[in-house]
Write a protein that holds these residues in place. Structure first.
Motif, PDB file in Angstrom:
ATOM      1  N   ARG A 102     -44.277-105.194  29.760  1.00 42.12           N
ATOM      2  CA  ARG A 102     -43.409-104.934  28.601  1.00 42.12           C
ATOM      3  C   ARG A 102     -44.228-104.371  27.438  1.00 42.12           C
ATOM      4  O   ARG A 102     -43.753-103.526  26.679  1.00 42.12           O
ATOM      5  N   LEU A 103     -45.453-104.837  27.325  1.00 41.74           N
ATOM      6  CA  LEU A 103     -46.315-104.388  26.237  1.00 41.74           C
ATOM      7  C   LEU A 103     -46.640-102.897  26.366  1.00 41.74           C
ATOM      8  O   LEU A 103     -46.628-102.165  25.383  1.00 41.74           O
ATOM      9  N   THR A 104     -46.922-102.443  27.582  1.00 44.55           N
ATOM     10  CA  THR A 104     -47.261-101.028  27.766  1.00 44.55           C
ATOM     11  C   THR A 104     -46.062-100.118  27.482  1.00 44.55           C
ATOM     12  O   THR A 104     -46.236 -98.978  27.068  1.00 44.55           O
ATOM     13  N   VAL A 105     -44.864-100.633  27.743  1.00 42.26           N
ATOM     14  CA  VAL A 105     -43.661 -99.859  27.403  1.00 42.26           C
ATOM     15  C   VAL A 105     -43.452 -99.833  25.895  1.00 42.26           C
ATOM     16  O   VAL A 105     -43.139 -98.792  25.312  1.00 42.26           O
ATOM     17  N   ALA A 106     -43.642-100.965  25.239  1.00 43.03           N
ATOM     18  CA  ALA A 106     -43.361-101.090  23.810  1.00 43.03           C
ATOM     19  C   ALA A 106     -44.401-100.404  22.926  1.00 43.03           C
ATOM     20  O   ALA A 106     -44.048 -99.724  21.954  1.00 43.03           O
ATOM     21  N   ILE A 107     -45.690-100.574  23.242  1.00 44.25           N
ATOM     22  CA  ILE A 107     -46.740-100.043  22.355  1.00 44.25           C
ATOM     23  C   ILE A 107     -47.633 -99.003  23.023  1.00 44.25           C
ATOM     24  O   ILE A 107     -48.495 -98.433  22.371  1.00 44.25           O
ATOM     25  N   GLY A 108     -47.429 -98.760  24.314  1.00 49.01           N
ATOM     26  CA  GLY A 108     -48.194 -97.719  24.989  1.00 49.01           C
ATOM     27  C   GLY A 108     -49.351 -98.243  25.818  1.00 49.01           C
ATOM     28  O   GLY A 108     -49.802 -99.377  25.654  1.00 49.01           O
ATOM     29  N   ARG A 109     -49.819 -97.382  26.733  1.00 52.16           N
ATOM     30  CA  ARG A 109     -50.920 -97.759  27.632  1.00 52.16           C
ATOM     31  C   ARG A 109     -52.215 -97.965  26.849  1.00 52.16           C
ATOM     32  O   ARG A 109     -52.949 -98.934  27.055  1.00 52.16           O
ATOM     33  N   ARG A 110     -52.527 -97.023  25.961  1.00 53.14           N
ATOM     34  CA  ARG A 110     -53.791 -97.081  25.227  1.00 53.14           C
ATOM     35  C   ARG A 110     -53.898 -98.329  24.362  1.00 53.14           C
ATOM     36  O   ARG A 110     -54.915 -99.022  24.349  1.00 53.14           O
ATOM     37  N   ASN A 111     -52.844 -98.633  23.611  1.00 55.35           N
ATOM     38  CA  ASN A 111     -52.881 -99.789  22.718  1.00 55.35           C
ATOM     39  C   ASN A 111     -52.999-101.103  23.481  1.00 55.35           C
ATOM     40  O   ASN A 111     -53.606-102.060  22.997  1.00 55.35           O
ATOM     41  N   THR A 112     -52.415-101.150  24.681  1.00 54.91           N
ATOM     42  CA  THR A 112     -52.561-102.340  25.527  1.00 54.91           C
ATOM     43  C   THR A 112     -54.016-102.514  25.936  1.00 54.91           C
ATOM     44  O   THR A 112     -54.538-103.638  25.980  1.00 54.91           O
ATOM     45  N   MET A 113     -54.697-101.412  26.231  1.00 58.88           N
ATOM     46  CA  MET A 113     -56.121-101.468  26.573  1.00 58.88           C
ATOM     47  C   MET A 113     -56.945-101.987  25.392  1.00 58.88           C
ATOM     48  O   MET A 113     -57.886-102.779  25.568  1.00 58.88           O
ATOM     49  N   VAL A 114     -56.599-101.567  24.185  1.00 61.47           N
ATOM     50  CA  VAL A 114     -57.314-102.021  22.986  1.00 61.47           C
ATOM     51  C   VAL A 114     -57.153-103.529  22.807  1.00 61.47           C
ATOM     52  O   VAL A 114     -58.132-104.254  22.545  1.00 61.47           O
ATOM     53  N   ILE A 115     -55.917-104.019  22.955  1.00 61.92           N
ATOM     54  CA  ILE A 115     -55.666-105.461  22.834  1.00 61.92           C
ATOM     55  C   ILE A 115     -56.464-106.228  23.885  1.00 61.92           C
ATOM     56  O   ILE A 115     -57.049-107.277  23.607  1.00 61.92           O
ATOM     57  N   GLY A 116     -56.504-105.691  25.102  1.00 65.20           N
ATOM     58  CA  GLY A 116     -57.273-106.322  26.170  1.00 65.20           C
ATOM     59  C   GLY A 116     -58.749-106.422  25.826  1.00 65.20           C
ATOM     60  O   GLY A 116     -59.394-107.452  26.043  1.00 65.20           O
ATOM     61  N   GLY A 117     -59.299-105.350  25.274  1.00 63.12           N
ATOM     62  CA  GLY A 117     -60.709-105.337  24.900  1.00 63.12           C
ATOM     63  C   GLY A 117     -61.034-106.351  23.820  1.00 63.12           C
ATOM     64  O   GLY A 117     -62.054-107.052  23.888  1.00 63.12           O
ATOM     65  N   LEU A 118     -60.171-106.458  22.814  1.00 60.32           N
ATOM     66  CA  LEU A 118     -60.397-107.405  21.717  1.00 60.32           C
ATOM     67  C   LEU A 118     -60.301-108.854  22.200  1.00 60.32           C
ATOM     68  O   LEU A 118     -61.075-109.724  21.768  1.00 60.32           O
ATOM     69  N   THR A 119     -59.346-109.119  23.083  1.00 58.45           N
ATOM     70  CA  THR A 119     -59.199-110.469  23.623  1.00 58.45           C
ATOM     71  C   THR A 119     -60.414-110.857  24.455  1.00 58.45           C
ATOM     72  O   THR A 119     -60.917-111.981  24.373  1.00 58.45           O
ATOM     73  N   PHE A 120     -60.900-109.916  25.260  1.00 55.50           N
ATOM     74  CA  PHE A 120     -62.092-110.159  26.072  1.00 55.50           C
ATOM     75  C   PHE A 120     -63.302-110.417  25.178  1.00 55.50           C
ATOM     76  O   PHE A 120     -64.139-111.278  25.476  1.00 55.50           O
ATOM     77  N   ASP A 222     -52.662 -91.577  23.714  1.00 54.86           N
ATOM     78  CA  ASP A 222     -51.897 -92.207  24.783  1.00 54.86           C
ATOM     79  C   ASP A 222     -51.432 -91.139  25.778  1.00 54.86           C
ATOM     80  O   ASP A 222     -51.546 -89.942  25.530  1.00 54.86           O
ATOM     81  N   THR A 223     -50.891 -91.578  26.911  1.00 57.00           N
ATOM     82  CA  THR A 223     -50.447 -90.620  27.931  1.00 57.00           C
ATOM     83  C   THR A 223     -49.155 -89.932  27.477  1.00 57.00           C
ATOM     84  O   THR A 223     -48.334 -90.535  26.766  1.00 57.00           O
ATOM     85  N   PRO A 224     -48.934 -88.689  27.898  1.00 53.31           N
ATOM     86  CA  PRO A 224     -47.676 -88.005  27.549  1.00 53.31           C
ATOM     87  C   PRO A 224     -46.450 -88.789  28.004  1.00 53.31           C
ATOM     88  O   PRO A 224     -45.454 -88.876  27.275  1.00 53.31           O
ATOM     89  N   SER A 225     -46.505 -89.376  29.199  1.00 53.13           N
ATOM     90  CA  SER A 225     -45.355 -90.156  29.702  1.00 53.13           C
ATOM     91  C   SER A 225     -45.033 -91.319  28.787  1.00 53.13           C
ATOM     92  O   SER A 225     -43.867 -91.578  28.476  1.00 53.13           O
ATOM     93  N   SER A 226     -46.066 -92.026  28.340  1.00 53.30           N
ATOM     94  CA  SER A 226     -45.857 -93.181  27.466  1.00 53.30           C
ATOM     95  C   SER A 226     -45.314 -92.750  26.107  1.00 53.30           C
ATOM     96  O   SER A 226     -44.439 -93.414  25.539  1.00 53.30           O
ATOM     97  N   LEU A 227     -45.830 -91.652  25.576  1.00 58.44           N
ATOM     98  CA  LEU A 227     -45.370 -91.168  24.268  1.00 58.44           C
ATOM     99  C   LEU A 227     -43.908 -90.737  24.322  1.00 58.44           C
ATOM    100  O   LEU A 227     -43.121 -91.041  23.412  1.00 58.44           O
ATOM    101  N   ILE A 228     -43.527 -90.046  25.402  1.00 59.99           N
ATOM    102  CA  ILE A 228     -42.128 -89.634  25.551  1.00 59.99           C
ATOM    103  C   ILE A 228     -41.229 -90.852  25.715  1.00 59.99           C
ATOM    104  O   ILE A 228     -40.133 -90.921  25.154  1.00 59.99           O
ATOM    105  N   GLU A 229     -41.705 -91.826  26.473  1.00 63.70           N
ATOM    106  CA  GLU A 229     -40.955 -93.059  26.693  1.00 63.70           C
ATOM    107  C   GLU A 229     -40.621 -93.740  25.377  1.00 63.70           C
ATOM    108  O   GLU A 229     -39.585 -94.393  25.228  1.00 63.70           O
ATOM    109  N   ARG A 230     -41.508 -93.558  24.369  1.00 64.04           N
ATOM    110  CA  ARG A 230     -41.312 -94.176  23.051  1.00 64.04           C
ATOM    111  C   ARG A 230     -40.766 -93.190  22.022  1.00 64.04           C
ATOM    112  O   ARG A 230     -40.797 -93.448  20.831  1.00 64.04           O
TER     113      ARG A 230
END
Length: 501
Positions: A102-120, A222-230
């Motif tokens: 749900r997070l990747t749909v709502a905020i995008g693939r790239r931003n989900t990766m950033v959150i993952g990095g900060l949590t790690f 972010d990916t074109p698909s994710s940007l269009i999705e949003r």
């Protein structure tokens, strides 16, 4: 175009520009560095759990057992608390991967990766400063959330950005950096093992790959698909121009992406319900079977516990860490082989060849251990046979490195239509984590009770999965993501589900 033994007649729709540009290479390399954090964690855990100061601090019972004169060599490290330290990450990763869809749909693939990095990053700080088992496991849980987010978002990101013709090669970058993380962790363990504070440095240095991938994710789009999705069409157009090249007409590809997104929105259905529909049966089966089979090859367990395993079969502590480094380097080199051939010879060829190679090696290890240590496991293995075990493990790691390693991330990220792609990837990652948790929690106990039979257990699974691939996985090389339904429509078995709908 060949699709799992059947032909797709005529041109594939949506086959757009497949040029490799500097921008797409840089973008995919930066995104693929997300694999570093998962690889570092896999490599660091097994090494730290063999360090005497670490065991004295948190797991003194393991040391007492190791000093027992009549201890079965397979049972030295059989401790449920010790395995909980390793495997707690995977329960957290499982939960995070499901949330991440749900997070990747709502905020995008790239931003989900950033959150993952900060949590790690937060988890690595807690582990490096841990003073009790509770802090260790809390840190592992945060690491698990970080890995769960990045493992869900990154393969999808790579598949959506890469040119269809070279999607396999670019997607293997994730597994390559995962391998780099494993090797780096093993080298750090070797350097820190002799110091009383070495385990803190090993665990705390997880912050370095976390910083690398987080900073990297912040500088890519972010990916074109994710940007269009949003609804960010202009940003999607700019993103496409950047990765496809400034002189390239991206409007037709953009139109296809918009069409796919509109169809998904018109359906207006819960993705976790949609994926269980009959027409998505092949996708669902693959999203569960592929990650499950990847783990029951036994590779991550061997990577986690490589130093422990090599100590158990006769290597000293330093020699065991060196053996683990050698194993990691072999795996890393084999991933490069996969990068070079996956889009030339296809996914099926690598799966089948790698499966046969791994099966032979696992049986070989079982035979060597049965002959040299005896059924009871009380005999000591000679150095010569210990080296033979290492050689067989290296050949096994090579087979995994060019087959089930990278392809298990590639296949689930490329087979789903956009409306259920994040959900499908989440299920795939969740299954991966769930299976890894069970295996990592039970491996040392299994090694203690099954002894050399543990390797026959994994060999049996490898035989089964190789047959599964031969019968049920169609070839997907070179097929654009929006045309992937063709491979299922032409498959001897799956067409009954897809074509009926």
């Amino acid at each position: 175009m060949a699709v799992g033994g059947f032909a797709v007649d005529g041109p594939v729709t949506g086959s757009f520009n497949s040029k490799i540009t500097a921008a797409v290479v840089i973008t995919c390399i930066v995104a693929a560095t997300s694999g570093l954090i998962f690889g570092y964690d896999i490599g660091i855990s097994g090494g730290v759990t063999t360090m005497q100061p670490f065991l004295e601090e948190f797991f003194p019972s393991v040391l007492r057992k190791a000093k027992g004169a009549k201890t079965n060599i397979y049972c030295v490290y059989d401790s449920q608390v010790l395995t909980a330290f390793t495997s707690s990450l995977y329960i957290a990763g499982l939960a995070a991967s499901l949330v991440a869809s749900r997070l990747t749909v709502a905020i995008g693939r790239r931003n989900t990766m950033v959150i993952g990095g900060l949590t790690f990053l937060a988890g690595s700080a807690i582990n490096g400063g841990a003073v009790n088992i509770a802090m260790l496991i809390l840190g592992r849980i945060l690491l698990g959330f970080g890995v769960g987010f990045t493992n869900q978002a990154t393969p999808v990101y790579l598949s959506e950005v890469a040119p269809p013709k070279w999607r396999g090669a670019f997607n293997t970058g994730f597994q390559f950096f995962l391998g780099v993380g494993v090797v780096a962790a093993n080298c750090i363990n070797y350097g820190t093992a002799k110091h009383s504070w070495g385990w803190r440095l090993s665990l705390g240095l997880a912050a370095v790959p976390a910083c690398i991938m987080t900073i990297g994710a912040l500088v890519i789009s972010d990916t074109p698909s994710s940007l269009i999705e949003r609804g960010k069409v202009e940003q999607a157009r700019e993103s496409l121009r950047k990765v496809r090249g400034k002189g390239c007409d991206v409007e037709s590809e953009l139109a296809e992406l918009k069409k796919a997104s509109e169809v998904a929105k018109e359906a207006n259905q819960e993705p976790f319900m949609t994926i269980f529909k009959r027409q998505h049966r092949p996708h669902l089966v693959m999203s569960i079977a592929i990650p499950f089979f990847q783990q029951v090859t036994g590779i991550n367990i061997i990577a986690f516990y490589a130093p422990v395993l090599f100590q158990s079969v006769g290597f000293g502590n330093d020699s065991a860490l060196i053996a683990a480094i050698i194993l990691g380097l072999v795996n890393l080199a084999s991933i490069l082989v996969s990068t070079g051939v996956v889009d030339r010879y296809g996914r099926r060829f690598l799966f089948l060849e790698g499966g046969i190679q791994m099966f032979v090696c696992q049986v070989g290890v079982a035979v060597v251990l049965a002959v040299t240590t005896g059924v009871s496991g009380t005999k000591q293995i000679s150095k010569g046979y210990a080296v033979l075990v290492l050689v067989l493990m290296c050949i096994y790691a090579a087979g995994f490195g060019w087959s089930w390693g990278p392809l298990s991330w590639l296949i689930p990220s490329e087979i789903f239509p956009i409306k259920i792609r994040p959900t499908g990837q989440s299920i795939s990652v969740a299954v991966n984590f769930a299976t890894t948790f069970v295996l990592s929690q039970t491996f040392l106990t299994m090694l203690c009770h099954f002894k050399y039979g543990t390797f026959l257990f994994y060999a049996g699974w490898i035989a089964l999965m190789t047959i599964f691939i031969a019968l049920f996985l169609p070839e997907t090389k070179g097929i654009p993501l929006d045309s992937m339904n063709l491979v299922w429509e032409k498959h001897w078995y799956w067409r009954r589900f897809v074509c009926d709908n």
